[in-house]
Design a protein around this motif. Sequence first.
Motif, short mmCIF file in Angstrom:
data_model
loop_
_atom_site.label_atom_id
_atom_site.label_comp_id
_atom_site.label_asym_id
_atom_site.label_seq_id
_atom_site.Cartn_x
_atom_site.Cartn_y
_atom_site.Cartn_z
N PRO A 129 -8.55 -4.84 3.70
CA PRO A 129 -7.99 -4.05 2.60
C PRO A 129 -6.57 -4.47 2.25
O PRO A 129 -5.95 -5.29 2.93
CB PRO A 129 -8.00 -2.62 3.16
CG PRO A 129 -7.79 -2.83 4.63
CD PRO A 129 -8.54 -4.09 4.97
N VAL A 130 -6.07 -3.91 1.19
CA VAL A 130 -4.64 -3.93 0.87
C VAL A 130 -4.12 -2.52 1.12
O VAL A 130 -4.75 -1.54 0.70
CB VAL A 130 -4.39 -4.35 -0.59
CG1 VAL A 130 -2.93 -4.18 -0.96
CG2 VAL A 130 -4.84 -5.78 -0.82
N LEU A 131 -3.01 -2.41 1.84
CA LEU A 131 -2.41 -1.11 2.12
C LEU A 131 -1.06 -1.03 1.44
O LEU A 131 -0.25 -1.95 1.54
CB LEU A 131 -2.28 -0.90 3.64
CG LEU A 131 -1.73 0.45 4.11
CD1 LEU A 131 -2.39 0.87 5.42
CD2 LEU A 131 -0.21 0.41 4.29
N SER A 132 -0.83 0.08 0.74
CA SER A 132 0.37 0.26 -0.07
C SER A 132 1.17 1.47 0.41
O SER A 132 0.60 2.53 0.65
CB SER A 132 -0.05 0.46 -1.54
OG SER A 132 1.02 0.91 -2.33
N VAL A 133 2.48 1.28 0.55
CA VAL A 133 3.38 2.36 1.00
C VAL A 133 4.39 2.64 -0.12
O VAL A 133 5.03 1.71 -0.63
CB VAL A 133 4.15 1.95 2.28
CG1 VAL A 133 5.04 3.10 2.75
CG2 VAL A 133 3.19 1.51 3.37
#
Length: 201
Positions: A129-133
């Motif tokens: 996945p791509v994880l965004s903060v």
Amino acid sequence: MTAVIERRGFRIFPGSLDRAAQENLVAELREILARAPLVQQVTPRGQPMSVRMSAAGRFGWISDRAGYRYAERHPQGMAWPPIPDAVLALWRALADCPRDPECCLINWYGEGARMGLHQDRDEADFGCPVLSVSLGDDGLFRMGNVERGGPTESLWLRSGDVVVMGGAARLAHHGVDRIRFGSSTLLPRGGRINLTLRVVT
């Protein structure tokens, strides 16, 4: 942290970082950006992006006249600093991926900045996945479809929220329509920082 929100395959984890954790992370990011400064990149057509960028990890993401790609060195020539442990901990807790990220892209949104609908598809393994903060001012996050066009859905992301884009959402179009400048006191001069973690190879 409140209950996870699911939209179009996107998983949103509100309040994953409390205020103290956000402040500590911003302090670490300032050290990273002192070593690998934010740059205003251009699209392959030469149009300046409104978001300024840097990165941490083995790779950073580059955009210029030569195209979009990952690179092992900053445009100014230095290696990218390591990814902060606090960010790796979020990945390991929420991403459901056996591999650690190789890139932490750092996007800074000033007043009026936005990110048009796009896909993250420069990576070799779409199974990760791509994880965004999100840190700082609220951002209006738009979630679209794998194919360009069609109906979309939007929600406001607030400081400390995390989004995981995997499975059906891994190649979905997404973007940030605008930020609510001045809505957070985390960054003294306002603005929004968005971190996106990716497995590149």
